[in-house]
Scaffold this motif. Structure first.
Motif, PDB file in Angstrom:
ATOM      1  N   ALA A 252       3.685 -12.345   7.804  1.00 10.16           N
ATOM      2  CA  ALA A 252       2.413 -12.668   8.681  1.00 10.16           C
ATOM      3  C   ALA A 252       1.850 -11.715   9.367  1.00 10.16           C
ATOM      4  O   ALA A 252       0.558 -11.821   9.619  1.00 10.16           O
ATOM      5  CB  ALA A 252       2.921 -13.959   9.673  1.00 10.16           C
ATOM      6  N   LYS A 253       2.511 -10.762   9.779  1.00  7.22           N
ATOM      7  CA  LYS A 253       1.911  -9.609  10.517  1.00  7.22           C
ATOM      8  C   LYS A 253       1.028  -8.441   9.428  1.00  7.22           C
ATOM      9  O   LYS A 253       0.654  -7.582   9.854  1.00  7.22           O
ATOM     10  CB  LYS A 253       3.059  -8.941  11.134  1.00  7.22           C
ATOM     11  CG  LYS A 253       3.541  -9.554  12.569  1.00  7.22           C
ATOM     12  CD  LYS A 253       4.681  -8.979  12.941  1.00  7.22           C
ATOM     13  CE  LYS A 253       5.070  -9.783  14.221  1.00  7.22           C
ATOM     14  NZ  LYS A 253       6.422  -9.132  15.097  1.00  7.22           N
ATOM     15  N   GLY A 254       1.396  -8.806   8.020  1.00  6.18           N
ATOM     16  CA  GLY A 254       0.760  -7.683   7.119  1.00  6.18           C
ATOM     17  C   GLY A 254       1.545  -6.977   6.527  1.00  6.18           C
ATOM     18  O   GLY A 254       1.038  -6.156   5.729  1.00  6.18           O
ATOM     19  N   ASN A 255       2.906  -6.865   6.639  1.00 10.46           N
ATOM     20  CA  ASN A 255       3.735  -6.160   5.982  1.00 10.46           C
ATOM     21  C   ASN A 255       4.254  -6.945   4.509  1.00 10.46           C
ATOM     22  O   ASN A 255       5.118  -7.744   4.661  1.00 10.46           O
ATOM     23  CB  ASN A 255       4.976  -5.892   6.678  1.00 10.46           C
ATOM     24  CG  ASN A 255       5.890  -4.877   6.150  1.00 10.46           C
ATOM     25  OD1 ASN A 255       5.696  -4.409   4.873  1.00 10.46           O
ATOM     26  ND2 ASN A 255       7.227  -4.794   6.775  1.00 10.46           N
ATOM     27  N   TYR A 256       3.648  -6.451   3.592  1.00  9.62           N
ATOM     28  CA  TYR A 256       3.859  -7.140   2.430  1.00  9.62           C
ATOM     29  C   TYR A 256       4.809  -6.470   1.455  1.00  9.62           C
ATOM     30  O   TYR A 256       5.184  -6.760   0.150  1.00  9.62           O
ATOM     31  CB  TYR A 256       2.609  -7.434   1.424  1.00  9.62           C
ATOM     32  CG  TYR A 256       1.565  -8.142   2.231  1.00  9.62           C
ATOM     33  CD1 TYR A 256       1.673  -9.313   2.721  1.00  9.62           C
ATOM     34  CD2 TYR A 256       0.174  -7.442   2.423  1.00  9.62           C
ATOM     35  CE1 TYR A 256       0.675 -10.115   3.239  1.00  9.62           C
ATOM     36  CE2 TYR A 256      -0.606  -8.157   3.090  1.00  9.62           C
ATOM     37  CZ  TYR A 256      -0.663  -9.584   3.426  1.00  9.62           C
ATOM     38  OH  TYR A 256      -1.577 -10.205   4.184  1.00  9.62           O
ATOM     39  N   ASP A 257       5.375  -5.406   2.021  1.00  3.95           N
ATOM     40  CA  ASP A 257       6.457  -4.544   1.375  1.00  3.95           C
ATOM     41  C   ASP A 257       8.108  -5.086   1.422  1.00  3.95           C
ATOM     42  O   ASP A 257       9.062  -4.602   1.173  1.00  3.95           O
ATOM     43  CB  ASP A 257       6.523  -2.948   1.801  1.00  3.95           C
ATOM     44  CG  ASP A 257       5.259  -2.422   1.405  1.00  3.95           C
ATOM     45  OD1 ASP A 257       4.675  -2.697   0.196  1.00  3.95           O
ATOM     46  OD2 ASP A 257       4.796  -1.680   1.944  1.00  3.95           O
ATOM     47  N   VAL A 258       7.945  -6.235   2.257  1.00  2.48           N
ATOM     48  CA  VAL A 258       9.227  -6.896   2.479  1.00  2.48           C
ATOM     49  C   VAL A 258       9.866  -7.423   1.162  1.00  2.48           C
ATOM     50  O   VAL A 258       9.207  -8.309   0.452  1.00  2.48           O
ATOM     51  CB  VAL A 258       9.043  -8.010   3.613  1.00  2.48           C
ATOM     52  CG1 VAL A 258      10.454  -8.721   3.802  1.00  2.48           C
ATOM     53  CG2 VAL A 258       8.519  -7.640   4.798  1.00  2.48           C
TER      54      VAL A 258
ATOM     55  N   LEU B 130       0.764 -11.284  -2.608  1.00  2.29           N
ATOM     56  CA  LEU B 130       0.139 -11.153  -1.719  1.00  2.29           C
ATOM     57  C   LEU B 130      -0.221  -9.577  -1.426  1.00  2.29           C
ATOM     58  O   LEU B 130      -1.391  -9.181  -1.089  1.00  2.29           O
ATOM     59  CB  LEU B 130       0.832 -11.610  -0.508  1.00  2.29           C
ATOM     60  CG  LEU B 130       0.935 -12.938  -0.099  1.00  2.29           C
ATOM     61  CD1 LEU B 130       1.672 -13.437   1.120  1.00  2.29           C
ATOM     62  CD2 LEU B 130      -0.615 -13.450   0.136  1.00  2.29           C
ATOM     63  N   LYS B 131       0.732  -8.884  -1.724  1.00  2.00           N
ATOM     64  CA  LYS B 131       0.649  -7.408  -1.701  1.00  2.00           C
ATOM     65  C   LYS B 131      -0.585  -6.735  -2.616  1.00  2.00           C
ATOM     66  O   LYS B 131      -1.459  -6.165  -2.695  1.00  2.00           O
ATOM     67  CB  LYS B 131       2.014  -6.413  -2.279  1.00  2.00           C
ATOM     68  CG  LYS B 131       1.740  -5.013  -2.178  1.00  2.00           C
ATOM     69  CD  LYS B 131       2.852  -4.445  -2.459  1.00  2.00           C
ATOM     70  CE  LYS B 131       2.954  -3.107  -2.247  1.00  2.00           C
ATOM     71  NZ  LYS B 131       4.284  -2.110  -2.428  1.00  2.00           N
ATOM     72  N   ASP B 132      -0.230  -7.381  -4.080  1.00  2.87           N
ATOM     73  CA  ASP B 132      -1.246  -7.294  -5.087  1.00  2.87           C
ATOM     74  C   ASP B 132      -2.668  -7.624  -4.863  1.00  2.87           C
ATOM     75  O   ASP B 132      -3.751  -7.130  -5.020  1.00  2.87           O
ATOM     76  CB  ASP B 132      -0.848  -8.036  -6.645  1.00  2.87           C
ATOM     77  CG  ASP B 132       0.396  -7.201  -7.138  1.00  2.87           C
ATOM     78  OD1 ASP B 132       0.805  -6.231  -6.618  1.00  2.87           O
ATOM     79  OD2 ASP B 132       1.069  -8.005  -7.705  1.00  2.87           O
ATOM     80  N   SER B 133      -2.677  -8.929  -4.369  1.00  2.04           N
ATOM     81  CA  SER B 133      -4.020  -9.596  -3.876  1.00  2.04           C
ATOM     82  C   SER B 133      -4.569  -8.723  -2.774  1.00  2.04           C
ATOM     83  O   SER B 133      -5.808  -8.353  -2.672  1.00  2.04           O
ATOM     84  CB  SER B 133      -3.832 -11.052  -3.036  1.00  2.04           C
ATOM     85  OG  SER B 133      -3.199 -11.814  -4.286  1.00  2.04           O
ATOM     86  N   GLN B 134      -3.891  -8.279  -1.678  1.00  3.03           N
ATOM     87  CA  GLN B 134      -4.498  -7.409  -0.952  1.00  3.03           C
ATOM     88  C   GLN B 134      -4.802  -6.099  -1.159  1.00  3.03           C
ATOM     89  O   GLN B 134      -6.016  -5.576  -0.830  1.00  3.03           O
ATOM     90  CB  GLN B 134      -3.279  -7.123   0.271  1.00  3.03           C
ATOM     91  CG  GLN B 134      -3.761  -6.303   1.434  1.00  3.03           C
ATOM     92  CD  GLN B 134      -4.819  -7.076   2.336  1.00  3.03           C
ATOM     93  OE1 GLN B 134      -4.841  -8.356   2.394  1.00  3.03           O
ATOM     94  NE2 GLN B 134      -5.508  -6.327   3.199  1.00  3.03           N
ATOM     95  N   GLU B 135      -4.263  -5.454  -2.245  1.00  2.00           N
ATOM     96  CA  GLU B 135      -4.787  -4.250  -2.788  1.00  2.00           C
ATOM     97  C   GLU B 135      -5.792  -4.541  -3.785  1.00  2.00           C
ATOM     98  O   GLU B 135      -7.028  -3.772  -3.654  1.00  2.00           O
ATOM     99  CB  GLU B 135      -3.644  -3.645  -3.840  1.00  2.00           C
ATOM    100  CG  GLU B 135      -2.386  -3.078  -2.946  1.00  2.00           C
ATOM    101  CD  GLU B 135      -1.260  -2.698  -3.831  1.00  2.00           C
ATOM    102  OE1 GLU B 135      -1.179  -2.933  -5.038  1.00  2.00           O
ATOM    103  OE2 GLU B 135      -0.184  -2.109  -3.336  1.00  2.00           O
ATOM    104  N   GLU B 136      -6.013  -5.701  -4.349  1.00  2.00           N
ATOM    105  CA  GLU B 136      -7.206  -6.011  -5.328  1.00  2.00           C
ATOM    106  C   GLU B 136      -8.180  -6.391  -4.200  1.00  2.00           C
ATOM    107  O   GLU B 136      -9.399  -5.671  -4.591  1.00  2.00           O
ATOM    108  CB  GLU B 136      -6.887  -7.189  -6.041  1.00  2.00           C
ATOM    109  CG  GLU B 136      -8.038  -7.825  -6.788  1.00  2.00           C
ATOM    110  CD  GLU B 136      -8.482  -6.583  -7.871  1.00  2.00           C
ATOM    111  OE1 GLU B 136      -9.506  -6.584  -8.236  1.00  2.00           O
ATOM    112  OE2 GLU B 136      -7.477  -5.914  -8.124  1.00  2.00           O
ATOM    113  N   ILE B 137      -8.224  -6.637  -3.171  1.00  3.43           N
ATOM    114  CA  ILE B 137      -9.381  -6.938  -2.154  1.00  3.43           C
ATOM    115  C   ILE B 137      -9.708  -5.673  -1.419  1.00  3.43           C
ATOM    116  O   ILE B 137     -10.981  -5.447  -1.541  1.00  3.43           O
ATOM    117  CB  ILE B 137      -8.636  -7.981  -0.972  1.00  3.43           C
ATOM    118  CG1 ILE B 137      -8.532  -9.296  -1.300  1.00  3.43           C
ATOM    119  CG2 ILE B 137      -9.816  -7.856   0.342  1.00  3.43           C
ATOM    120  CD1 ILE B 137      -7.858 -10.175  -0.484  1.00  3.43           C
TER     121      ILE B 137
END
Length: 490
Positions: free
Chosen positions: A212-218, A242-249
């Motif tokens: 929720a705080k933006g750390n998608y490496d968990v 979510l990490k892939d989506s964030q990277e794609e965004i």
């Protein structure tokens, strides 16, 4: 109430209920077993008593007597074990002991005894002993004895219920102590189990807060043992997505910014040129012999603007399925000839040789305008990245499909460029931002979308400093219809 205490209470309640049910069942089973053992013992005493005391006359087998001395000795011995003995004759009269008042056996029990049935019962007999006291409740065994198929005697052996209950109560007390100890163990076990499961859930909750705080490496460890591990696997998959989506965004945002910068540059340059030429004409600053050249330049710059706007409009329409294809069969070679003629001048400006290798006629099932747009963009891209080289367009028939290839011996692409070539705003060579023909980074994205609308396939092979080959496959009509039907069902 916290989940830990809820689980602890649930575990404890389940274990306690099981223990209580087992305790009650064991208590009942023990009581039944004690009574059964008592009845078996009484039956054995009865058999022994009859064997020692029953006397049958050898002269008249119908005459049955009892040895009083043997009975008294046996009675004395059985009284020491708190066992009473009563013997009834075949006429339901008391034979022994003679000095104690005892009612005859009731009719229903006597009927069963005459049918050679052994009766077990618990009775509260009001029997007075020698001291005039009333005997307490007893459990009795009534057993009939037959000689030559005739009833000769009934022996009633009784034991005090209080003695039996004493043994049962002692067993129950031991059982209750065991139950209390088991409850204490159940509390400890419930606490350990609840603590274990809630600790796993708490770890998952902390990991969720990190996401929720933006750390998608968990990533959480999973042993694939139960539903919580399945939830952890789903959580890991969600975090990865979510990490892939964030990277794609972020990647799309970077390309959007790059596109906006490129588009602004692409638009500003021709608009500045057109505005300058118009001002020159308005103030007669352009000589008459240069006006025709100025008009041609304005037309060229206007075409660049129109092409840039059209590419963006086309991409948005294709992406939102607002384009209706007019699919029909036509000669692909004629369309490819027209493309070669249109791009011949561009190829010559780059020092390239543009060649078409195809028979006179090859049928293709496609939308004519979009087919031309696909092949035009691919060929123009090949010319743009080839200097003083060779660009070849070839066409051939496959199995229920038409195959068109565009090959060049230009600068080629790396593996990373090949992976991103179909993405919006991507440019294989970012340095080419302002060319004679313009480049928005949308051409190949549009090509890819249009080929998919045709239910076709497009692939590209490339090697740096060697060249690139685009292969486009257009399926025939019935193949396209089948693919469309499968897509609709899905």
């Amino acid at each position: 109430m916290k989940l830990m205490y809820q689980q602890m209470l649930g575990f404890f309640a389940a274990i306690t209920i099981i223990l209580v049910l087992m305790g009650v069942s064991y208590s009942q089973m023990t009581r039944h077993m004690v009574y059964s053992n008592t009845w078996n013992s009484l039956e054995k005493y009865s058999n022994s008593l009859i064997e020692q005391s029953l006397r049958i006359s050898s002269q008249d087998p119908r005459t049955v007597n009892f040895d009083t001395t043997a009975l008294e000795n046996s009675e004395q011995l059985l009284q020491n074990q708190a066992i009473s003995t009563t013997i009834y004759s075949a006429t339901n009269k008391i034979v022994f002991p003679a000095n104690v008042y005892q009612q005859p056996i009731n009719k229903s029990d006597w009927k069963k005894l005459k049918n050679n049935q052994i009766i077990h019962k618990v009775v509260d007999r009001q029997v007075r002993n020698k001291n005039g006291r009333v005997s307490p409740a007893m459990t009795e065994v009534m057993k009939p004895y037959f000689y030559n198929h005739k009833l000769v005697a009934v022996v009633v052996m009784g034991a005090f219920v209080s003695d039996i209950n004493t043994n049962v109560n002692q067993i129950n007390r031991n059982l209750i102590r065991s139950l209390l100890v088991s409850c204490l163990v159940a509390i400890v076990a419930s606490y350990i189990l609840a603590r274990y499961y809630t600790s796993r859930i708490n770890r998952l909750r902390k990991a969720t807060n990190q996401v929720a705080k933006g750390n998608y490496d968990v990533q959480m460890a999973s042993r694939n043992r139960d539903e919580i591990d399945d939830l952890i696997n789903d959580f890991n998959g969600m975090a990865h997505s979510l990490k892939d989506s964030q990277e794609e965004i972020q990647r799309q945002e970077e390309r959007r910014r790059e596109f906006m910068a490129n588009a602004s540059h692409e638009m500003r340059t021709p608009l500045t040129t057109i505005n300058g030429l118009l001002e020159g004409m308005a103030y007669d600053a352009i000589p008459e012999d240069s006006k025709e050249e100025s008009i041609a330049l304005m037309r060229s710059e206007t075409s660049r603007l129109i092409r840039l706007v059209n590419e963006n409009l086309d991409y948005e329409k294709i992406r939102s399925n607002q384009i209706a294809l007019n699919l029909h069969e036509f000669n692909a070679v004629d369309a490819l000839h027209n493309i070669v003629e249109q791009l011949k001048q561009k190829a010559e400006d780059s020092g390239d040789y543009l060649e078409l290798q195809a028979p006179k006629e090859i049928e293709v099932y496609a939308d004519y305008d979009r087919f031309v747009q696909i092949m035009f963009n691919i060929t123009q891209n090949a010319i743009q990245f080839t200097q003083h080289g060779h660009v070849t367009i070839s066409a051939q028939r496959g199995y229920e499909e038409t195959i068109v290839k565009v090959a060049d011996d230009g600068m080629g692409m790396s593996e990373e460029q090949l992976q991103n070539i179909w993405e919006r705003y991507y440019k294989a060579d970012p340095s080419r931002k302002n060319t004679k023909y313009g480049e928005s980074g949308l051409g190949l994205s549009i090509v890819h979308q249009l080929v998919q609308l045709h239910h076709g396939k497009i692939s590209v092979t490339s090697k740096e400093n060697v060249g690139t080959t685009f292969t486009v496959i257009f399926p025939d009509q019935h193949q396209t219809n089948s693919e469309r039907a499968r897509t609709d069902e899905g």
